[in-house]
Write a protein that holds these residues in place. Sequence first.
Motif, PDB file in Angstrom:
ATOM      1  N   ASN A   9     -63.967 -35.887 -15.497  1.00 13.31           N
ATOM      2  CA  ASN A   9     -65.198 -36.507 -15.999  1.00 13.31           C
ATOM      3  C   ASN A   9     -66.413 -35.578 -15.818  1.00 13.31           C
ATOM      4  O   ASN A   9     -67.529 -36.036 -15.579  1.00 13.31           O
ATOM      5  CB  ASN A   9     -65.459 -37.831 -15.287  1.00 13.31           C
ATOM      6  N   GLU A  10     -66.173 -34.261 -15.922  1.00 13.61           N
ATOM      7  CA  GLU A  10     -67.206 -33.285 -15.577  1.00 13.61           C
ATOM      8  C   GLU A  10     -68.510 -33.480 -16.359  1.00 13.61           C
ATOM      9  O   GLU A  10     -69.600 -33.401 -15.782  1.00 13.61           O
ATOM     10  CB  GLU A  10     -66.684 -31.867 -15.796  1.00 13.61           C
ATOM     11  N   SER A  11     -68.444 -33.710 -17.652  1.00 14.86           N
ATOM     12  CA  SER A  11     -69.688 -33.852 -18.425  1.00 14.86           C
ATOM     13  C   SER A  11     -70.480 -35.073 -17.972  1.00 14.86           C
ATOM     14  O   SER A  11     -71.710 -35.014 -17.829  1.00 14.86           O
ATOM     15  CB  SER A  11     -69.383 -33.935 -19.920  1.00 14.86           C
ATOM     16  N   GLU A  12     -69.768 -36.169 -17.707  1.00 15.78           N
ATOM     17  CA  GLU A  12     -70.449 -37.367 -17.225  1.00 15.78           C
ATOM     18  C   GLU A  12     -70.994 -37.155 -15.810  1.00 15.78           C
ATOM     19  O   GLU A  12     -72.081 -37.627 -15.468  1.00 15.78           O
ATOM     20  CB  GLU A  12     -69.508 -38.572 -17.244  1.00 15.78           C
ATOM     21  N   ARG A  13     -70.212 -36.433 -14.989  1.00 16.35           N
ATOM     22  CA  ARG A  13     -70.643 -36.158 -13.622  1.00 16.35           C
ATOM     23  C   ARG A  13     -71.917 -35.312 -13.599  1.00 16.35           C
ATOM     24  O   ARG A  13     -72.861 -35.599 -12.848  1.00 16.35           O
ATOM     25  CB  ARG A  13     -69.518 -35.432 -12.862  1.00 16.35           C
ATOM     26  N   LEU A  14     -71.965 -34.285 -14.441  1.00 18.62           N
ATOM     27  CA  LEU A  14     -73.160 -33.444 -14.513  1.00 18.62           C
ATOM     28  C   LEU A  14     -74.357 -34.229 -15.047  1.00 18.62           C
ATOM     29  O   LEU A  14     -75.501 -34.028 -14.588  1.00 18.62           O
ATOM     30  CB  LEU A  14     -72.887 -32.224 -15.386  1.00 18.62           C
TER      31      LEU A  14
END
Length: 353
Positions: A9-14
């Motif tokens: 979920n990297e994009s959401e996490r960033l």
Amino acid sequence: MIKPSTPDNESERLAALQRYAILDTPPETAFDDLVAIAGAICATPMSTVSLIDTDRQWFKGRRGIEAEQTPRDHAFCAHAILEPEKVMVVPDARDDARFSDNPLVTGNPNIRFYAGAPLVTPDGYALGTLCVLDDEPRELAPYQVRALEALSRQVSHLLELRRVSRELNHQLTERNWYEQQLKRYQQELEAQNADLTEQTRTDALTGLANRRAFNVALEQALQAGREVAVAVVDVDHFKVVNDVHGHATGDEVLRDVAGVLRATGAASGLVARYGGEEFVWLIYDRALADAALQCEYLRQAVAHATQTLAVTVSVGVAVAQDGDSAERLFARADQALYAAKRGGRNRVVASED
């Protein structure tokens, strides 16, 4: 060295990390205090609040570490956020394939031991960790692990409080801005309404009050029980002025007459243009004889003071009687005006009714 993988979920996490608007902000005592407590409980010389950005690890709080940030590929915490539900413990980094040749292990600050508790947002995103480090291999006691977990939750709560506080301040700032704009618009609207009100009560040609303003003032005076007189003033032979000299000259004549009326009558009442070449004068606190005398002064002033053309006026005047309505009082003054015209114009006639 094994580089840390990227969370699914990297994009959401960033995006979640950006919402906290904390990266590259100055040190804050609250974070520094939690870092110090974590190091004291775990008896380590180094401890940090670490946040994992796109390609770096940035320290919001740090103790025993000089660098403000490190590459993400070198960050122990970048591995820890992959399993946000547990504390990641590395007893000896030299024996761990992920870190054995990591520059942070082989060089300054010579990390051997690491324990990191992920900082998890209310919606489940791991932004970084609260971690403790040592330059000697070691283990944590169960109570220390539990304390590190508890402190990481406090850091997460602090981040959330900071975010909410910032958003509230932003909303308050916006609210204040909108309130200021609303106040300004309201003032402008009030000014425009005042201008419109003035326009609805002012005759555009002469600048005198208009019929509406006169009627309102007369009604108010009668309701208040004041002694008032109404004089109706008509420019003699005004049709001839327009026919012979044109409407532009006729307008100038009306402005001249209005100027004389204003100069003569404004001090003792309200002067208005009632329509066409007809003017009205609401005279306060005068008996009929005094009101008629005032009208005579006005008639003479018009005859001698008009500049565009020499014109005269006829005037009918009446004083309010008990029970008079505005319509009845005006009608008696108007009848007196017609009597002045029938009598040869350029004269004042007072209504005795």
